[in-house]
Scaffold this motif. Structure first.
Motif, PDB file in Angstrom:
ATOM      1  N   ALA A  23     139.175  55.122  15.165  1.00 50.79           N
ATOM      2  CA  ALA A  23     140.603  55.407  15.002  1.00 50.79           C
ATOM      3  C   ALA A  23     141.114  56.295  16.136  1.00 50.79           C
ATOM      4  CB  ALA A  23     140.837  56.086  13.655  1.00 50.79           C
ATOM      5  N   GLU A  24     140.308  57.263  16.552  1.00 49.33           N
ATOM      6  CA  GLU A  24     140.716  58.129  17.660  1.00 49.33           C
ATOM      7  C   GLU A  24     140.841  57.327  18.955  1.00 49.33           C
ATOM      8  OE1 GLU A  24     138.881  62.427  16.223  1.00 49.33           O
ATOM      9  OE2 GLU A  24     137.604  61.028  17.319  1.00 49.33           O
ATOM     10  N   SER A  25     139.972  56.333  19.124  1.00 50.49           N
ATOM     11  CA  SER A  25     140.066  55.478  20.312  1.00 50.49           C
ATOM     12  C   SER A  25     141.337  54.645  20.284  1.00 50.49           C
ATOM     13  CB  SER A  25     138.835  54.564  20.399  1.00 50.49           C
ATOM     14  OG  SER A  25     137.649  55.316  20.550  1.00 50.49           O
ATOM     15  N   VAL A  26     141.690  54.148  19.100  1.00 56.61           N
ATOM     16  CA  VAL A  26     142.935  53.381  18.958  1.00 56.61           C
ATOM     17  C   VAL A  26     144.129  54.264  19.301  1.00 56.61           C
ATOM     18  CG1 VAL A  26     144.458  52.216  17.320  1.00 56.61           C
ATOM     19  CG2 VAL A  26     142.000  51.774  17.262  1.00 56.61           C
ATOM     20  N   GLU A  27     144.132  55.487  18.754  1.00 53.20           N
ATOM     21  CA  GLU A  27     145.237  56.413  19.017  1.00 53.20           C
ATOM     22  C   GLU A  27     145.337  56.724  20.506  1.00 53.20           C
ATOM     23  OE1 GLU A  27     146.651  60.561  17.031  1.00 53.20           O
ATOM     24  OE2 GLU A  27     144.719  60.605  18.064  1.00 53.20           O
TER      25      GLU A  27
END
Length: 307
Positions: A77-81
């Motif tokens: 999720a942090e990579s997506v953000e």
């Protein structure tokens, strides 16, 4: 020829919902941050769990906590953000935006958190920092807060506690008060003077329960839950005030009394979820707070304008 149904892939939007819940520990807070309602957040989390084949959240004493699978998903999720935010980067630097909310004591909020927030906002104009003033223990449920600044080492679970810096409390009297009542030259003489300090029955921080230790005979004068009231009551000659040096030393009408005998050193601690600390906006605020504490080190320890 048989057709096998494809394994569902996690929806990137659902991952971002998990990111918000992981950082706040609350569906309601995540919903407010994302502009969704509580039901939608719950539905997105359920969809993500179906796609991943397991639970990503479990309820704990401080709200929703990430499971092992949830922590793995949080990394994605942090990579997506980061990928989404990189689309708005300029000159290779990511643009930070959004709100960071912190809770801190009155004095820290005014003289350290406020200028730190201004530093952040000047560098990242799309960011906003909200400061909630409170003198209390670290919360078990950090609902709606990204960062807490507390006095004394906190006992917290599933959160990080980071020492920010030390500060000193000293005993002060207004020049007019000391001229009328005399300046004590020994701790034994303090019993003849009233004390300006916190309301004992409402004090929530053990490390601030100091008065009985050095001056048990001092009677209460003006007491308050707000340290700015302590300062102003002391300046108004209500008695001797036990005050943070970095606040009292700003006022030339206050004189420090028994500086060697009464010098109580305490520590400011920063508390936040580890997931929250990895958020770039929160990291920017933490860096600014650390910088302001370092710049104010001498004032915090009472070695500037020492009298």
């Amino acid at each position: 020829m048989s057709v096998t149904s494809a394994t569902p892939r996690p929806n990137p939007d659902d991952l971002l919902v998990l990111l918000a819940v992981g950082r706040t520990g609350r569906y309601v807070s995540a919903a407010d941050e994302l502009g969704l309602n509580h039901t939608t957040v719950s539905r997105r989390i359920a969809a993500l769990e179906r796609a991943l084949g397991g639970r990503v959240l479990t309820r704990g004493a401080g709200g929703w906590e990430l499971t092992e699978l949830g922590r793995t998903a949080l990394g994605a999720a942090e990579s997506v953000e980061a990928a989404v935010k990189s689309l708005t980067a300029t000159d290779g630097e990511r643009i930070l935006e959004g709100v960071v909310r912190l809770s801190a004591t009155d004095g820290f909020s005014a003289y350290l958190a406020a200028p730190a927030a201004a530093d952040v906002q000047r560098r990242h104009p799309r960011m906003a920092v909200e400061i909630v003033t409170a003198t209390r223990r670290a919360s078990l449920q950090r609902s709606g807060l990204d960062i807490e600044i507390v006095v004394g080492k906190p006992q917290v679970s599933r959160a990080e506690a980071i020492p920010l810096g030390d500060y000193v409390l000293g005993l002060y009297g207004a020049r007019s008060y000391l001229e009328e009542h005399g300046t004590p030259t020994a701790v034994e003489e303090l019993g003849a003077h009233p004390l300006v300090y916190f309301i004992d029955s409402m004090l929530q921080v053990d490390d601030l329960d100091l008065a009985p230790g050095f001056a048990p005979a001092m009677r209460e004068s003006v007491s308050s839950t707000n340290v700015f009231v302590h300062v102003e009551a002391t300046r108004a000659a209500a008695g001797l005030g036990l005050l943070p040096c970095f606040m009292a030393d700003r006022h030339p009408d206050l004189l420090r009394v028994l500086p060697t005998e009464v010098a109580v050193q305490l520590t400011y601690w920063l508390v936040a979820r580890s997931e929250t600390l990895r958020r770039p906006e929160v990291a920017a605020v933490v860096d600014a707070l650390r910088n302001r504490v370092q710049l104010a080190r001498d004032a915090l320890l009472g070695v500037i304008n020492s009298r």
